[in-house]
Design a protein around this motif. Structure first.
Motif, PDB file in Angstrom:
ATOM      1  N   VAL A 329       3.794  26.251  41.253  1.00 17.03           N
ATOM      2  CA  VAL A 329       4.007  24.975  41.287  1.00 17.03           C
ATOM      3  C   VAL A 329       5.237  24.354  41.326  1.00 17.03           C
ATOM      4  N   CYS A 330       5.652  23.006  41.053  1.00 10.60           N
ATOM      5  CA  CYS A 330       7.536  23.026  41.064  1.00 10.60           C
ATOM      6  C   CYS A 330       7.149  21.195  42.424  1.00 10.60           C
ATOM      7  N   ARG A 334      13.329  20.255  42.200  1.00 11.97           N
ATOM      8  CA  ARG A 334      13.785  20.983  41.904  1.00 11.97           C
ATOM      9  C   ARG A 334      13.675  22.898  42.816  1.00 11.97           C
ATOM     10  N   ILE A 341      12.968  31.352  39.058  1.00  9.79           N
ATOM     11  CA  ILE A 341      11.741  31.535  38.457  1.00  9.79           C
ATOM     12  C   ILE A 341      11.503  33.116  39.284  1.00  9.79           C
TER      13      ILE A 341
ATOM     14  N   VAL B 296       9.181  26.449  33.424  1.00 10.72           N
ATOM     15  CA  VAL B 296      10.542  27.015  33.271  1.00 10.72           C
ATOM     16  C   VAL B 296      10.240  25.163  33.338  1.00 10.72           C
ATOM     17  N   ASP B 297      11.206  24.602  32.274  1.00 10.69           N
ATOM     18  CA  ASP B 297      11.302  22.729  32.108  1.00 10.69           C
ATOM     19  C   ASP B 297       9.971  22.306  32.318  1.00 10.69           C
ATOM     20  N   VAL B 312       5.389  27.548  36.832  1.00  8.71           N
ATOM     21  CA  VAL B 312       5.298  26.448  36.720  1.00  8.71           C
ATOM     22  C   VAL B 312       6.738  25.401  36.828  1.00  8.71           C
ATOM     23  N   LEU B 313       7.465  24.956  37.817  1.00  6.12           N
ATOM     24  CA  LEU B 313       9.076  24.357  37.401  1.00  6.12           C
ATOM     25  C   LEU B 313       9.050  22.992  37.419  1.00  6.12           C
TER      26      LEU B 313
END
Lengths: 355, 355
Positions: A329-330, A334, A341, B296-297, B312-313
């Protein structure tokens, strides 16, 4: 003769988890039918000699790539023991091809781009081949920019060359900042550097001698041909000896007689998840969906499921991807950082490396 | 005697996909060890007669709930053929219990709340029991609000009653809007209506006669006891006949002699995914993680994985949950609407209903 050199060394980081080190982008069938690497060879096939063409990939992917490129003899799928970027790979291909055919012409094609218009592609390539042969030029294929992309290299075009449909190159610009990219798009005289190249092997090796002497030196020790017993050992020594350097930075930006052919086809390098909304199309809410998904109040999302239902509720501009063993999930802005990751998962030993 | 009446009919919509119709919230072990329904009974056990206590659940969950409540005889786990909200379920329990014990006192407990402080819980309940017995009152347990929650009912407290630690009730307020909820929290004289109640069976049935005559009429036809051959048929007819109505709306807001005991324990109804950050705690970035996840973030996220890595980014305030066959991605402020997803999946036949 003309030969395809398929660059199939991609590492599968940017489209994780759909792509993985063992199934990088070139091995995905984004159209649901044919892998990108197989499509790459099919598309150029009418213009080259297939049974002496080459593909450069990582050692661990050699057999998989070979099974996708059945018309290229398995020993001509070259496995790189370590990744050294594009310049050493293309130089090795030029060395191999020129030793059996001093007039060898290389059509260098990344294996993981999405291209629309096969006949327009071949038209463009035929022009590039003509310029590379008649003008002994290093020819790159340029794509007219459709957005202010900051992740690509740009080519500033110059005057027309002696070959019709071919232009000179004034300068190269790697990954500009946003304002510069917008300026390039506005100016109209910049093209994206697609990473597809056409040149004579001997001409390219001249430039390697001049600009990358370490590579040239290592190259002289490769004398076996693909399939001969010593070949794989020589390749391993070669990759141990060469630096990691891109052909753009290491050669093109410094070389003489560089030309560019504006592409007549549509092109996408599918460099990150949001590109899939261009490749797969989007619905009226800007959502792109592949697989079993349920979207409620979602806008501008890319949703991919290989397994199970993916429900997205009240979200904008996110990527959601689920495979058998991972979920991403992004936020779309980004998406380029998905490699962070993958790197962390490699560090944890959760996924294996790529060589 | 005193008896527990465990309301275990929850349908598993709001914590989907962790909860499902076949594994609703009361069957989750949020602490990793004990299901909420089993904890609910354990917590009240010292104060009630277990072997004649009752649990009300859906027909399809009867056996599963019975296996979680081993100290209650299986025939006393009552399966509702259709959900009719809380008033009919509690009325049926009162009917069953008063027929064998005219002085029966009911401690009514939802099976899916998270409570902190077992001895404080029993202290509070002992006070409520005293008030229900001595003052023949309908006693509700109130929780001091810690945020301006718009999904709860509020109780406006009045003067102290005859029993120490017990207050009168001036009024009930269902789901206020945000501004009103903020006003309630500021005012200091409002408590959340927890849905836990204590009263004599006969007193409750008086109020049912008065305010829900349809329920009272259907109730008179239930004369078999749990375990007797006719019982299940009578229960089925009962549920066919009664309207769906909550005990708050159908009884409490209209009844005489309603009292409230402020809870001495901590309480959360875990009404939606964001509640899990209170139940499970959050790290320094406000993230709550259960299972194999890589953030991440990320800020303020709730991430849950039963299977596979969830990455999750670059996301804020989202819920990401992955089970064997489903994935949810949802902004926290839409978490209450997860039931929309469940309803749509039921319509599609992708998940089964709950009765």
């Amino acid at each position: 003769m003309r030969y395809a050199v398929i660059l199939a060394g991609g590492r599968g980081e940017r489209l994780w988890p759909m792509s993985t080190p063992s199934r990088p982008k070139q091995l995905l069938a984004l159209d649901g039918e044919t892998t990108l690497v197989a499509r790459t060879l099919d598309r150029i096939a009418p213009l080259v000699r297939l049974d002496e063409s080459l593909a450069m990939t990582s050692e661990s992917l050699r057999e998989t790539i070979a099974s996708e490129l059945r018309l290229v003899p398995a020993e001509r799928i070259v496995g790189e023991p370590v990744g050294r970027n594009t310049a050493p790979a293309i130089a090795l291909a030029a060395r191999i091809l020129t030793r059996s055919d001093p007039d060898a012409l290389l059509v260098v094609l990344p294996a993981d781009h999405v291209i629309g218009g096969d006949s327009e592609f071949r038209e463009t390539m035929a022009i590039a081949i003509e310029a590379a042969e008649a003008e002994r030029a290093l020819v790159t294929i340029g794509v007219r920019p459709t957005r202010a992309e900051t992740e690509y290299g740009y080519v500033r075009v110059g005057d027309s060359s002696a070959t019709e449909g071919v232009l000179g190159v004034r300068s190269f610009h790697e990954k500009p900042d946003r304002a510069t990219a917008e300026e390039f798009v506005r100016a109209g005289e910049y093209l994206w550097n697609s990473g597809m190249f056409v040149w004579r092997g001997d001409r390219f090796l001249e430039e390697i001698e001049r600009h990358l002497p370490d590579v040239a030196r290592a190259l002289r020790r490769v004398s076996a041909r693909p399939g001969e017993p010593a070949f794989r050992t020589e390749v391993r020594h070669y990759y141990d000896a060469v630096p990691s350097v891109s052909v753009d930075y290491g050669v093109m930006e410094k070389a003489d007689s560089v030309l560019v052919v504006p592409a007549r086809f549509t092109w996408d390098d599918v460099g990150a998840w949001p590109a899939l909304s261009r490749v797969w199309g989007a619905d009226g809410s800007g959502n792109t969906v592949r697989g079993d998904a349920l979207l409620v109040d979602a806008k501008g999302c890319v949703v991919y499921s290989e397994e199970g239902t993916v429900a997205v509720l009240g979200m904008s501009d996110v990527v959601v991807a689920r495979t058998g063993d991972a979920t991403l999930v992004c936020s779309k802005d980004r998406a380029r950082d998905v490699r962070l990751i993958v790197e962390e998962l490699k560090r944890r030993g959760a996924i294996k490396g790529d060589r």
